[in-house]
Motif scaffolding. Structure first.
Motif, PDB file in Angstrom:
ATOM      1  N   UNK A  25       0.845  -1.192   0.000  1.00  0.00           N
ATOM      2  CA  UNK A  25       0.000   0.000   0.000  1.00  0.00           C
ATOM      3  C   UNK A  25       0.883   1.246   0.000  1.00  0.00           C
ATOM      4  N   UNK A  26       0.504   2.236  -0.789  1.00  0.00           N
ATOM      5  CA  UNK A  26       1.243   3.495  -0.887  1.00  0.00           C
ATOM      6  C   UNK A  26       0.281   4.657  -0.805  1.00  0.00           C
ATOM      7  N   UNK A  27       0.674   5.690  -0.094  1.00  0.00           N
ATOM      8  CA  UNK A  27      -0.155   6.886   0.044  1.00  0.00           C
ATOM      9  C   UNK A  27       0.529   8.076  -0.619  1.00  0.00           C
ATOM     10  N   UNK A  43       0.002  12.269  -0.788  1.00  0.00           N
ATOM     11  CA  UNK A  43      -0.697  13.407  -0.199  1.00  0.00           C
ATOM     12  C   UNK A  43      -0.410  14.654  -1.037  1.00  0.00           C
ATOM     13  N   UNK A  93      -6.740  -1.721  -5.177  1.00  0.00           N
ATOM     14  CA  UNK A  93      -7.810  -0.943  -4.552  1.00  0.00           C
ATOM     15  C   UNK A  93      -7.372   0.513  -4.469  1.00  0.00           C
ATOM     16  N   UNK A 153      -8.199   4.051  -2.335  1.00  0.00           N
ATOM     17  CA  UNK A 153      -8.862   4.842  -1.299  1.00  0.00           C
ATOM     18  C   UNK A 153      -8.609   6.304  -1.642  1.00  0.00           C
ATOM     19  N   UNK A 174      -9.482  10.213  -1.084  1.00  0.00           N
ATOM     20  CA  UNK A 174     -10.062  11.259  -0.251  1.00  0.00           C
ATOM     21  C   UNK A 174      -9.933  12.567  -1.012  1.00  0.00           C
ATOM     22  N   UNK A 192      -5.941  13.103  -0.817  1.00  0.00           N
ATOM     23  CA  UNK A 192      -5.011  12.046  -0.412  1.00  0.00           C
ATOM     24  C   UNK A 192      -5.441  10.767  -1.124  1.00  0.00           C
ATOM     25  N   UNK A 211      -4.616   6.517  -1.301  1.00  0.00           N
ATOM     26  CA  UNK A 211      -3.865   5.306  -0.970  1.00  0.00           C
ATOM     27  C   UNK A 211      -4.240   4.249  -1.997  1.00  0.00           C
ATOM     28  N   UNK A 258      -3.534   0.224  -2.953  1.00  0.00           N
ATOM     29  CA  UNK A 258      -2.920  -1.054  -2.633  1.00  0.00           C
ATOM     30  C   UNK A 258      -2.937  -1.924  -3.884  1.00  0.00           C
ATOM     31  N   UNK A 263     -10.912  -2.077   1.531  1.00  0.00           N
ATOM     32  CA  UNK A 263     -10.175  -0.912   2.047  1.00  0.00           C
ATOM     33  C   UNK A 263     -11.169   0.120   2.560  1.00  0.00           C
ATOM     34  N   UNK A 299     -11.353   4.103   4.529  1.00  0.00           N
ATOM     35  CA  UNK A 299     -10.635   5.309   4.928  1.00  0.00           C
ATOM     36  C   UNK A 299     -11.406   6.043   6.016  1.00  0.00           C
ATOM     37  N   UNK A 353      -2.309   2.473   6.038  1.00  0.00           N
ATOM     38  CA  UNK A 353      -1.745   3.686   5.439  1.00  0.00           C
ATOM     39  C   UNK A 353      -2.122   4.834   6.363  1.00  0.00           C
ATOM     40  N   UNK A 406       2.181   2.204   5.139  1.00  0.00           N
ATOM     41  CA  UNK A 406       2.884   3.377   4.646  1.00  0.00           C
ATOM     42  C   UNK A 406       2.550   4.510   5.609  1.00  0.00           C
ATOM     43  N   UNK A 427       2.842   8.633   6.081  1.00  0.00           N
ATOM     44  CA  UNK A 427       3.136   9.861   5.359  1.00  0.00           C
ATOM     45  C   UNK A 427       2.716  11.053   6.204  1.00  0.00           C
ATOM     46  N   UNK A 429      -6.121   4.810   6.064  1.00  0.00           N
ATOM     47  CA  UNK A 429      -6.763   3.788   5.242  1.00  0.00           C
ATOM     48  C   UNK A 429      -6.274   2.436   5.726  1.00  0.00           C
ATOM     49  N   UNK A 450      -6.597  -1.665   4.880  1.00  0.00           N
ATOM     50  CA  UNK A 450      -7.106  -2.743   4.034  1.00  0.00           C
ATOM     51  C   UNK A 450      -6.985  -4.051   4.801  1.00  0.00           C
TER      52      UNK A 450
END
Lengths: 316, 316
Positions: free
Chosen positions: A46-48, A50, A87, A89, A91, A129, A131, A133, B46, B48, B89, B122, B124, B131, B133
């Motif tokens: 998973x990576x976010x 911003x 997936x 997410x 915002x 933001x 995220x 995955x 997932x 949030x 996340x 993650x 940040x 978030x 999952x």
């Protein structure tokens, strides 16, 4: 039409357009359902991102769509995985159709290019933001980890590094020169090294993708493997555009700047010799793994004390 | 100690403490790796949570840790899944040790309680947003979907509904009464119906967890299944605390307020008759599935035009 119906309409086409048949149930239920082929393992990350931190404020929505998925999929490349599904997410402060359509266009183009299907997600209101995955699969036991580098292994990097980092200062001031266009393209449209990652299964001893900078990310391999590395600054691959734009200053970008999403790889010399030419031509040998810790660099004296290798040498 | 080292130290213990042996590789590499037992499918979702939207500003960090994982795991309960692992996340304005430790304490307690291990994540910098999952597994083909409700099925709900919604107005004004404590406890510490979900495999025709409100979530089942429902307002299960606090007004909370994370279930009458008593006692029959669309409610005339069933009747 309600906001959520709008979002559903815009994103639903991404669920079916591409990706693995292993996705049994996509968006719309409490969960998505994925089947793994016998003998394979699930790899996921998973990576976010911003706004204002990982991408500029008011960044182009279509580019954001591509970039956010590419950045996430790069972690699959670094494991040698086949992409399966993802997936999202999301915002966002408001559901504007124009923004959402542009974002989905970039995201969908990336999903199609990488062969990965939207499996589900969540949309909420708040500061912009994302995220993401990503799910991939590997034959059991064949994932490429960070922890297998051994003294005597070669250190390699794919493609060229430094372009995306050098592009940062041009994001708000586009320049008509072709070289700047090359750099900006590397930042906006990273291309995860999926085929290379898969070709390295069973051959590489350690792999990581270059997101934080070559030295920082190589440092993660060295740290996880309990070894050091000896590099030659003259061997670091830089694009012609970066060389022309920045000369020797480009070297600093090449070793400390992130966002290139190339692969940094270690492998025994016999693996290197056995690589197919089509794989070998994507890689440059830049040094060797040694007993010890941290990075020593020949011909890189001018990088001393610059937040370059000295700094990262210490944290390892 | 750097900020990321602090975060690593605080969260790393959650990776090993609980959950399935199927997690082959936890946090620290480009991806985590999960194995699925033969004959099982992966289910995942997932969710949030944004500060000021899904939980109050300056909400207690330990409660947030529990609640954010519980809310996500509830989606696994609604699929009849066994929990396996989760990713986090976490976007936060600053890395304060005290806040992170309290958050990890609540998150860890929830993870242990639900039997789910931290697989990766993650962290940040940015406005407080989480978030999560969750990954679970089900025997192939046995996931509980929203789409199988048939005319003649019973409509049931687990436990009691409305408590968490009624608690909202007490979040900033805690009241010493035991009844308020009961309501607040339901908001702060939702308890996903994992055992019930698993017991309903092969018996329920449709399941959803009650996050948006009983009528809204039942509406999702009806919509996905192409049917309607006839409910009896007198049968909606409410806690004694909710009844004492709100009297008949509690009924409105019970049908329109979210955040209870109970399960709304449809099943053929013969399934109901075959349920073990330990399962049956967790459920209340509140109506039946009918041909048509939307919800009609007996004895619920005072809910007319209140954003209650009329409203949701229309969106179905």
């Amino acid at each position: 039409m309600g906001e959520f119906e709008l979002i559903r309409q815009i994103f639903m086409p991404l669920a079916g357009q591409s990706g693995s048949a292993a996705l049994l149930l996509g968006p719309g239920d409490d969960c998505a359902i994925q089947r793994l082929a016998p003998g394979r393992e699930l790899v996921f990350s998973i990576d976010t991102l911003v706004e204002g931190v990982h991408f500029p404020k008011n960044y182009d929505a279509e580019k954001l769509g591509w970039r956010s998925l590419a950045v996430a999929v790069s972690d699959l490349a670094a494991m040698g995985a086949d992409p399966e599904c993802f997936t999202l997410a999301l915002t966002l402060p408001e559901a504007r159709r124009e923004w959402l359509e542009a974002f989905a266009k970039g995201l969908g183009a990336a999903a199609k290019s990488f062969g990965i299907a939207l499996a589900g997600g969540d949309t909420t209101r708040g500061p912009l933001t994302l995220s993401i995955q990503v799910h991939g699969s590997v034959p059991a036991g064949q994932a490429l980890l960070r922890s297998g580098a051994q003294p005597g292994d070669l250190v390699c990097v794919s493609g060229s590094v430094g372009d995306a980092g050098a592009a940062l200062k041009f994001l708000d001031h586009p320049d008509p020169s072709p070289d700047v266009a090359v750099l900006l393209n590397r930042y906006h449209f990273p291309s995860p090294r999926l085929e290379l990652g898969k070709a390295l299964r069973g051959l590489a001893s350690a792999v990581i993708d270059v997101s934080d900078g070559l030295l920082a990310d190589l440092g993660h391999i060295l740290d996880a493997s309990g070894v050091g590395a000896q590099l030659d600054a003259d061997l670091i691959p830089m694009s012609e555009s970066l060389c022309r734009m920045m000369g020797r200053g480009g070297l600093r970008a090449a070793v400390v700047a992130g966002d290139d999403y190339e692969l940094c790889v270690t492998m025994p010399p016999q693996s290197w010799r056995s690589l197919a030419e089509t794989v070998k031509c994507q890689l440059t040998v830049i040094g060797t793994v040694v007993v010890g810790h941290g990075v020593r660099m020949d011909h890189g004296e001018d990088l001393n004390g610059t937040g370059g290798y000295d700094h990262f040498g210490e944290v390892q």
